[in-house]
Design a protein around this motif. Structure first.
Motif, PDB file in Angstrom:
ATOM      1  N   PRO A 176       0.841  -1.096  -0.028  1.00 38.40           N
ATOM      2  CA  PRO A 176       0.078   0.066  -0.006  1.00 38.40           C
ATOM      3  C   PRO A 176       0.813   1.374   0.013  1.00 38.40           C
ATOM      4  N   VAL A 177       1.745   1.345   0.616  1.00 38.68           N
ATOM      5  CA  VAL A 177       2.825   2.527   0.672  1.00 38.68           C
ATOM      6  C   VAL A 177       3.526   2.583  -0.615  1.00 38.68           C
ATOM      7  N   SER A 178       3.807   1.608  -1.287  1.00 38.44           N
ATOM      8  CA  SER A 178       4.500   1.724  -2.578  1.00 38.44           C
ATOM      9  C   SER A 178       3.518   2.002  -3.587  1.00 38.44           C
ATOM     10  N   ARG A 179       2.375   1.505  -3.510  1.00 44.99           N
ATOM     11  CA  ARG A 179       1.427   1.871  -4.658  1.00 44.99           C
ATOM     12  C   ARG A 179       0.776   3.376  -4.257  1.00 44.99           C
ATOM     13  N   SER A 180       1.003   3.998  -3.019  1.00 46.46           N
ATOM     14  CA  SER A 180       0.485   5.294  -2.882  1.00 46.46           C
ATOM     15  C   SER A 180       1.301   6.337  -3.728  1.00 46.46           C
ATOM     16  N   ALA A 181       2.225   6.046  -4.113  1.00 48.73           N
ATOM     17  CA  ALA A 181       3.301   7.027  -5.120  1.00 48.73           C
ATOM     18  C   ALA A 181       2.486   7.248  -6.134  1.00 48.73           C
ATOM     19  N   ASP A 182       1.425   6.434  -6.856  1.00 46.69           N
ATOM     20  CA  ASP A 182       0.885   6.648  -7.913  1.00 46.69           C
ATOM     21  C   ASP A 182      -0.536   7.643  -7.798  1.00 46.69           C
ATOM     22  N   PHE A 183      -0.748   8.448  -8.484  1.00 50.87           N
ATOM     23  CA  PHE A 183      -1.626   9.464  -8.389  1.00 50.87           C
ATOM     24  C   PHE A 183      -3.091   8.906  -8.350  1.00 50.87           C
ATOM     25  N   ASP A 184      -3.336   7.798  -8.950  1.00 51.44           N
ATOM     26  CA  ASP A 184      -4.560   7.119  -8.746  1.00 51.44           C
ATOM     27  C   ASP A 184      -4.742   6.182  -7.857  1.00 51.44           C
ATOM     28  N   GLU A 185      -3.811   6.261  -6.762  1.00 46.88           N
ATOM     29  CA  GLU A 185      -4.023   5.382  -5.536  1.00 46.88           C
ATOM     30  C   GLU A 185      -4.313   6.232  -4.425  1.00 46.88           C
ATOM     31  N   PRO A 186      -4.932   5.468  -3.361  1.00 49.40           N
ATOM     32  CA  PRO A 186      -5.234   6.229  -2.314  1.00 49.40           C
ATOM     33  C   PRO A 186      -3.766   6.753  -1.425  1.00 49.40           C
ATOM     34  N   TYR A 187      -4.111   7.987  -0.963  1.00 51.18           N
ATOM     35  CA  TYR A 187      -2.903   8.861  -0.455  1.00 51.18           C
ATOM     36  C   TYR A 187      -3.485   9.838   0.414  1.00 51.18           C
ATOM     37  N   PRO A 188      -2.897   9.982   1.780  1.00 45.98           N
ATOM     38  CA  PRO A 188      -1.538   9.293   2.071  1.00 45.98           C
ATOM     39  C   PRO A 188      -1.989   7.813   2.620  1.00 45.98           C
ATOM     40  N   VAL A 189      -1.139   7.296   3.042  1.00 48.71           N
ATOM     41  CA  VAL A 189      -1.269   5.846   3.529  1.00 48.71           C
ATOM     42  C   VAL A 189      -0.673   6.244   4.899  1.00 48.71           C
ATOM     43  N   ASP A 190      -1.385   5.781   6.273  1.00 46.25           N
ATOM     44  CA  ASP A 190      -0.936   5.883   7.419  1.00 46.25           C
ATOM     45  C   ASP A 190       0.378   4.791   7.750  1.00 46.25           C
ATOM     46  N   LEU A 191       1.429   5.422   7.583  1.00 51.54           N
ATOM     47  CA  LEU A 191       2.802   4.569   7.803  1.00 51.54           C
ATOM     48  C   LEU A 191       2.960   4.010   9.375  1.00 51.54           C
ATOM     49  N   VAL A 192       2.112   4.771  10.204  1.00 51.68           N
ATOM     50  CA  VAL A 192       2.469   3.843  11.593  1.00 51.68           C
ATOM     51  C   VAL A 192       1.507   2.804  11.811  1.00 51.68           C
ATOM     52  N   ASP A 193       0.355   2.821  11.653  1.00 52.90           N
ATOM     53  CA  ASP A 193      -0.656   1.778  11.629  1.00 52.90           C
ATOM     54  C   ASP A 193      -0.199   0.636  10.614  1.00 52.90           C
ATOM     55  N   HIS A 194       0.163   0.963   9.417  1.00 56.61           N
ATOM     56  CA  HIS A 194       0.928  -0.140   8.364  1.00 56.61           C
ATOM     57  C   HIS A 194       1.761  -0.737   8.907  1.00 56.61           C
ATOM     58  N   ALA A 195       2.917  -0.354   9.639  1.00 57.05           N
ATOM     59  CA  ALA A 195       3.938  -0.549  10.164  1.00 57.05           C
ATOM     60  C   ALA A 195       3.879  -1.798  11.161  1.00 57.05           C
ATOM     61  N   GLN A 196       2.731  -0.917  12.074  1.00 59.97           N
ATOM     62  CA  GLN A 196       2.348  -1.849  13.196  1.00 59.97           C
ATOM     63  C   GLN A 196       1.751  -3.382  12.777  1.00 59.97           C
TER      64      GLN A 196
END
Length: 106
Positions: A56-76
C-alpha cells in the motif's frame, strides 16, 4: 597427481558455463552451488515478503491510488522491517571449495 578441490570446483563451474551458454535460452542469473542457491532464494523470498508487506505504501506513490497511507498503523500491522541478508544478519560461512586455502598438488 590429482586435482585439488579448488581446481575441481573451477573445472566443474567452467563445464557448467560452457553447457549453459550453448543453450538457446540463457538465464538472467546463473547461481552456482547449493549454498549460493539457498542464499539467493532466501534473499528473494525476503524481498517478495517486504514488497507485499509495504505494497500500500509503494502504490500510494501513484496518483490514482489512495494517499496518504498511514505509515504508523501500516508498520504496526505488518510488523518490523524484515532483515536484509548480509546487512542485518550474521553471514553464514560459505561451504564451497573456492574460499578454502589452496593445498599444494603433490
Amino acid at each position: 597427481m590429482g586435482l585439488d578441490i579448488d581446481d575441481r570446483v573451477r573445472q566443474r563451474a567452467g563445464e557448467i558455463l560452457v553447457r549453459v551458454v550453448e543453450q538457446p535460452t540463457l538465464p538472467s542469473h546463473l547461481i552456482l552451488g547449493a549454498c549460493a542457491v539457498e542464499l539467493a532464494q532466501n534473499y528473494s523470498h525476503d524481498q517478495i515478503a517486504q514488497a507485499a508487506a509495504w505494497e500500500p505504501v509503494s502504490r500510494s506513490a501513484d496518483f490514482d491510488e489512495p494517499y496518504p497511507v498511514d505509515l504508523v498503523d501500516h508498520a504496526q500491522k505488518n510488523g518490523p522491517r524484515l532483515p536484509t541478508p548480509g546487512v542485518d544478519q550474521e553471514p553464514r560461512p560459505v561451504t564451497t571449495g573456492l574460499n578454502r586455502p589452496r593445498r599444494p598438488v603433490p
